[in-house]
Motif scaffolding. Structure first.
Motif: not given
Length: 574
Positions: A178-185, A196-200, A237-246
């Motif tokens: 529901k939160h479009e995130g990914m949980l690692e344990i 959850g989602e398969n995020l980078p 983990h959730e997608l970061n809106d403030a992310f900028k490519s290198p």
């Protein structure tokens, strides 16, 4: 102020102004860089940026009054953060956006607990200890980290000894999706489950820490709950809106932007200073080069005249500001051009005088030589038988003309000796009344001069002057001879001696035909004879110049006042 001090003052002033300008630019660039850094941090990690930068922008007075910029208040409100500033007694001296129920005084235990847990009730708290003020202050920045709180709630609800409960696993998967995130344990440092989602996600251990502290550099933002008892960790983990490519980060990097800005401003300043220095110091040099060309062409009157003068001087005659540094140079150029112009005029005058000398010498020598040559031809021809008396007469003429030529050559020699101060005078103390009276009597007794009336008037006081009588008698002879030789018969010549205090004046006055102003101005110029060519008299070219030089040699002066038709007055002052 001479040019040395002006140059020193000019460059010292320029150095101070450049230093002040550079200092101000550096300060402005630092402020701008801090602004860019803060702005960039506010995008990538707003909580951290506020904690690190707000204390530097707050002002705490000596009475404990705090002033905070409105922009920071807006930033705190925008990110739903509050701030409290605590003094050395634990009292809150300033608070903004805090809940009403928050305490206003903190104990030592309260502060140590906040420092250890970074929690105050439901709020995550970041702290900042300020030591730059006269006394230390403690800043508390609080905010509710919803994602962190969400992860904590999941851990409390769905975990058992650090592992997902089997009966709640499906519910947890729904929450994560529901939160479009990914949980690692992680269990014992190893990844045991992913939900959850398969995020980078970061692949290196420090990347996980980096995504927490510098989320703007990573595609995902990480939140962590760590259970030391179960030796497990949940990382969400959730997608970061403030992310900028290198590549984008490279071009928008704050250090790169600041460096580029500093480089650009420095280049602009250098260009402006170069243009200004070139205009201020180069333009006068171009003027100097132009003047040197003018001087080379001997057009001295064109230096600092007309347009050139208008370029440098104001209407009130003062040097314009941009040329004021070279004021003495302009004055020196002007004086030099005037002197060169005068020297050129004198050179031309000397050239004309030389020609007049040659003409005068030719005339004075040609006349007696013609007589001697004529009588020589007559004697050589043998056509006539001369009586004894005729031969004596011819011999007398030849001897007189020869004596005249010898005297003329002696006068030439005397002129050059006087010019080079090679004449040694032997001064004696002479009574001028008696000395001049004897001379006048000699002229009065000369029957060849009885067509002129000469008189003498002595001074009422005794006049004793140190002169060389041998040379001074020649001065008076020249002046008296001219007064009689160049005036018509019955001209009255009056000689007068006047003694006043320490000055003796000898005046020779006549009522003859007089001279015009031009003739008077050139009277003491060697071989100047005026414009009349039909009244040339042998020897007249050197007499006045010799008289003038002898008087100067005695430390005196000689002046001539004359008017056509009214006579002439010559005054010698000793």
């Amino acid at each position: 102020m001479n040019i040395n001090y002006r140059m020193m003052f000019q460059f010292l002033t320029q150095f101070i102004l450049n230093f002040i300008a550079t200092f101000l630019i550096v300060v402005l660039l630092i402020i701008l860089a801090m602004h860019l850094i803060t702005k960039d941090e506010l995008k990538s990690n707003p909580q951290k940026a506020i904690v690190e930068n707000l204390p530097y922008s707050s002002y705490i007075g000596g009475d404990g009054q705090v002033e905070l910029n409105d922009s920071w208040k807006s930033t705190l409100s925008e990110h739903q953060m509050w701030v409290q500033i605590i003094d050395g007694t634990g009292e809150v001296i300033y608070a903004f956006n805090t809940p009403d129920h928050f305490q206003r005084i903190y104990t030592m235990n309260d502060l140590l607990a906040i420092e250890k847990t970074n929690q105050l009730g439901n709020y995550t708290v970041d702290t900042y200890f300020e030591t730059g003020k006269p006394q230390p202050y403690y800043y508390l920045f609080g905010y509710i980290d919803k994602q962190q709180q969400l992860l904590t709630d999941w851990y409390d609800s769905y975990s058992d000894a650090g592992i997902v409960r089997n009966d709640r696993k499906e519910d947890l998967e729904k929450e994560v999706s529901k939160h479009e995130g990914m949980l690692e344990i992680y269990q014992d440092g190893k990844l045991v489950e992913k939900i959850g989602e398969n995020l980078p996600t970061p692949t290196k251990m420090l990347d996980v820490v980096g995504s927490i502290h510098v989320p703007g550099n990573y595609e995902t933002k990480a939140y962590v709950v760590n259970d030391n008892t179960a030796n497990s960790a949940w990382v969400y983990h959730e997608l970061n809106d403030a992310f900028k490519s290198p590549s984008i980060r490279f071009f928008s990097n704050r250090e790169l932007q600041t460096f580029a800005l500093v480089l650009l401003i420095s280049m602009v300043i250098l260009v402006v200073l170069s243009i200004w220095n070139g205009y201020r110091y180069g333009k006068p040099l171009l003027l100097f080069m132009n003047w040197l060309k003018i001087v080379e062409q001997k057009q001295y009157e064109d230096v600092l005249s007309g347009k050139e003068h208008q370029k440098i001087y104001k209407k009130n005659g003062k040097v314009k500001f941009r040329y004021r540094l070279y004021k003495e140079v302009f004055e020196t150029f002007s004086n030099m051009s005037e002197k060169l112009s005068l020297a050129e005029q004198e050179r031309k005058q000397l050239e004309r005088t030389r020609e007049e000398w040659m003409a005068g010498i030719s005339h004075d020598l040609r006349t007696p030589l013609s007589s001697i040559q004529g009588y020589g031809h007559l004697l050589e021809s043998g056509q006539y038988d001369y009586t004894r008396e005729e031969l004596q007469q011819i011999g007398q003429v030849i001897r007189d003309k020869s004596d005249y030529m010898v005297d003329l050559v002696n006068d030439f020699s005397l002129i050059f000796q006087l010019k080079n101060s090679a004449i040694a005078i032997q001064k004696e103390r002479i009574d001028m009344n008696a000395f001049i009276h004897d001379l006048v009597v000699k002229y009065q007794d000369d029957f060849t001069l009885n067509s002129h009336l000469i008189s003498f008037e002595r001074s009422d006081e005794r006049c004793e002057v140190e002169i060389d009588p041998k040379w001074f008698i020649r001065v008076l002879d020249n002046l008296l001879s001219n007064a009689m030789k160049h005036n018509p018969p019955r001209t009255k010549v009056h000689v007068k001696v006047v003694c006043k205090q320490h000055t003796t004046m000898i005046m020779i006055m006549d009522n003859g035909k007089g001279m015009d102003e031009t003739f008077v101005d050139h009277l003491f110029t060697r071989y100047y004879r005026g414009t009349s060519t039909d009244e040339r008299t042998e020897g007249e070219g050197l007499g006045m110049s010799i008289a003038y030089a002898i008087v100067k040699l005695h430390g005196g002066s000689i002046e001539v006042q004359s008017e056509v038709g009214k006579g002439t007055t010559v005054v010698i002052k000793l």
